[in-house]
Design an enzyme around this catalytic site. Structure first.
Site, PDB file in Angstrom:
ATOM      1  N   ASN A  11       1.016  -1.238  -0.153  1.00 50.08           N
ATOM      2  CA  ASN A  11       0.071  -0.192  -0.029  1.00 50.08           C
ATOM      3  C   ASN A  11       0.907   1.307   0.115  1.00 50.08           C
ATOM      4  OD1 ASN A  11      -1.909   2.242   0.447  1.00 50.08           O
ATOM      5  ND2 ASN A  11      -2.365   1.412   2.636  1.00 50.08           N
ATOM      6  N   LYS A  13       0.099   4.193  -0.154  1.00 50.01           N
ATOM      7  CA  LYS A  13      -0.477   5.473   0.406  1.00 50.01           C
ATOM      8  C   LYS A  13      -0.168   6.730  -0.543  1.00 50.01           C
ATOM      9  CE  LYS A  13      -0.248   3.288   4.935  1.00 50.01           C
ATOM     10  NZ  LYS A  13      -0.032   3.179   6.375  1.00 50.01           N
ATOM     11  N   HIS A 103      -9.464   1.594   5.073  1.00 49.37           N
ATOM     12  CA  HIS A 103      -8.125   1.715   5.649  1.00 49.37           C
ATOM     13  C   HIS A 103      -8.164   2.638   6.714  1.00 49.37           C
ATOM     14  CE1 HIS A 103      -4.187   2.689   6.381  1.00 49.37           C
ATOM     15  NE2 HIS A 103      -3.906   1.543   5.949  1.00 49.37           N
ATOM     16  N   GLU A 105      -6.750   4.820   7.931  1.00 46.32           N
ATOM     17  CA  GLU A 105      -6.389   6.389   7.510  1.00 46.32           C
ATOM     18  C   GLU A 105      -7.639   6.880   6.773  1.00 46.32           C
ATOM     19  OE1 GLU A 105      -3.061   5.554   5.531  1.00 46.32           O
ATOM     20  OE2 GLU A 105      -1.909   4.935   7.345  1.00 46.32           O
ATOM     21  N   GLU A 175      -5.429  -4.950  10.614  1.00 41.00           N
ATOM     22  CA  GLU A 175      -4.228  -3.859  10.846  1.00 41.00           C
ATOM     23  C   GLU A 175      -4.749  -2.899  11.964  1.00 41.00           C
ATOM     24  OE1 GLU A 175      -2.438  -2.501   6.920  1.00 41.00           O
ATOM     25  OE2 GLU A 175      -3.935  -1.397   7.119  1.00 41.00           O
ATOM     26  N   GLY A 181       2.688   2.438  10.828  1.00 36.57           N
ATOM     27  CA  GLY A 181       3.600   3.271  10.661  1.00 36.57           C
ATOM     28  C   GLY A 181       4.426   3.697  11.908  1.00 36.57           C
ATOM     29  N   SER A 221       3.644  -2.226  10.286  1.00 32.62           N
ATOM     30  CA  SER A 221       5.059  -2.181  10.406  1.00 32.62           C
ATOM     31  C   SER A 221       5.588  -3.384  10.135  1.00 32.62           C
ATOM     32  CB  SER A 221       5.516  -1.771  11.976  1.00 32.62           C
ATOM     33  OG  SER A 221       5.344  -0.716  12.233  1.00 32.62           O
TER      34      SER A 221
HETATM   35  P1  13P Z   1       3.067   0.323   7.854  1.00 33.20           P
HETATM   36  O1  13P Z   1       3.611  -0.676   7.224  1.00 33.20           O
HETATM   37  O2  13P Z   1       3.978   1.542   7.117  1.00 33.20           O
HETATM   38  O3  13P Z   1       3.244   0.384   9.205  1.00 33.20           O
HETATM   39  O4  13P Z   1       1.804   0.759   7.224  1.00 33.20           O
HETATM   40  C1  13P Z   1       0.787  -0.508   7.223  1.00 33.20           C
HETATM   41  C2  13P Z   1      -0.441  -0.260   6.503  1.00 33.20           C
HETATM   42  O5  13P Z   1      -1.159   0.792   6.857  1.00 33.20           O
HETATM   43  C3  13P Z   1      -0.714  -0.531   5.220  1.00 33.20           C
HETATM   44  O6  13P Z   1      -2.194  -0.316   4.888  1.00 33.20           O
END
Ligand code: 13P
Length: 260
Positions: A11, A13, A103, A105, A175, A181, A221
């Site tokens: 992803n 982002k 997601h 976010e 997740e 992150g 992560s």
């Molecule tokens: P990270 O791998 O940067 O922690 O992000 C995970 C994520 O939100 C994947 O959709």
């Protein structure tokens, strides 16, 4: 038991313009080829910004790159006066295989609820694509030890009204928000606890076959140095990878976790 092919999805982002996207796809392709990547052992998918999709499609089709790709969100609506939105048909026309819905976010910054995510999953399925339905608890819920009932309640609403065949075909991404992150990765046991509970709930609601076929990813992560232990867990069928998917060498190692 069905042999579920693990899905390793990057992803991106809101990273990489279309020029950078081309470079990253090519580098990833070379790196995977160098490592003799075997697509029967893990499926590689790139979940990219809308503006990158056409570029990724052109490369994947032109160079016959063994990668799927998809979008990070979709509109609830089919067409019309929805400024700024992208419809499922537009994504399907670009041969997107996957669309991430819900997601954390999007939940946090755009107020998406489980009900909206359920509606988006239906829109994606109706357009012939596969939703990657995201769920996961925040830190306060984890500290209270409530992660399993919390996530199962999310899953119940996000999958409501789908058929067993539809559920069998889709992907659920667990997740935990506190691990996204942050560098704070859930332990393999944490991931298994919730992914296993999700599969049991799918079995109870949609039947054993749907539970056997649905792919359940862990995300948060994920890195090359922790993916092998996470993938060793029986109910983890892949990873949704954020930051580490922006580095071709790192992501290639994650995709080829089976070779370690
Ligand atoms: P990270 O791998 O940067 O922690 O992000 C995970 C994520 O939100 C994947 O959709």
């Amino acid at each position: 038991m069905t042999d579920r092919t693990p899905l390793m999805a990057g992803n991106w982002k809101m990273n990489c313009n279309h020029v950078e996207a081309a470079g990253l796809v090519q580098k990833l392709d070379w790196t995977l080829k160098d490592g003799h990547y075997d697509a029967s052992k893990s499926e590689c998918a790139l979940i990219v910004p809308f503006t990158d999709i056409r570029t990724v499609q052109t490369l994947v089709e032109g160079d016959k790159i063994p990668m799927a790709y998809g979008a990070q969100d979709v509109s609830l609506y089919a067409s019309g006066a929805y400024t700024g939105e992208i419809s499922a048909d537009m994504l399907a026309k670009l041969k997107c295989a996957y669309v991430v819905v819900g997601h954390s976010e999007r939940r946090d910054y755009h107020g998406e609820t489980d009900e909206i995510i359920n509606a988006k999953a239906k829109v994606v399925l109706a357009a012939g694509m596969i939703p990657i339905v995201c769920c996961g608890e925040k830190l306060d819920i984890r500290k209270a030890g409530e992660q399993v009932p919390f996530v199962l309640a999310q899953v119940d609403i996000c999958l409501a009204g789908l058929t067993a065949e539809q559920v069998a075909s889709l992907v659920i991404a667990y997740e935990p928000v506190w691990a996204i992150g942050t560098g704070e990765v859930a332990t393999p046991e944490d991931a298994q606890e919730v992914c296993g509970a999700i599969r049991e709930r799918v079995a109870a609601t949609f039947g054993a076959e749907a539970a056997d076929k649905v792919r359940i990813q862990y995300g948060g992560s994920v890195k090359a140095n922790n993916i092998v232990d996470i993938m060793a867990k029986p109910d983890v069928d892949g990873a949704l990878v954020g930051g580490a998917s922006l580095n071709a060498d790192e992501f290639a190692k994650i995709v080829m976790f089976y070779a370690v």
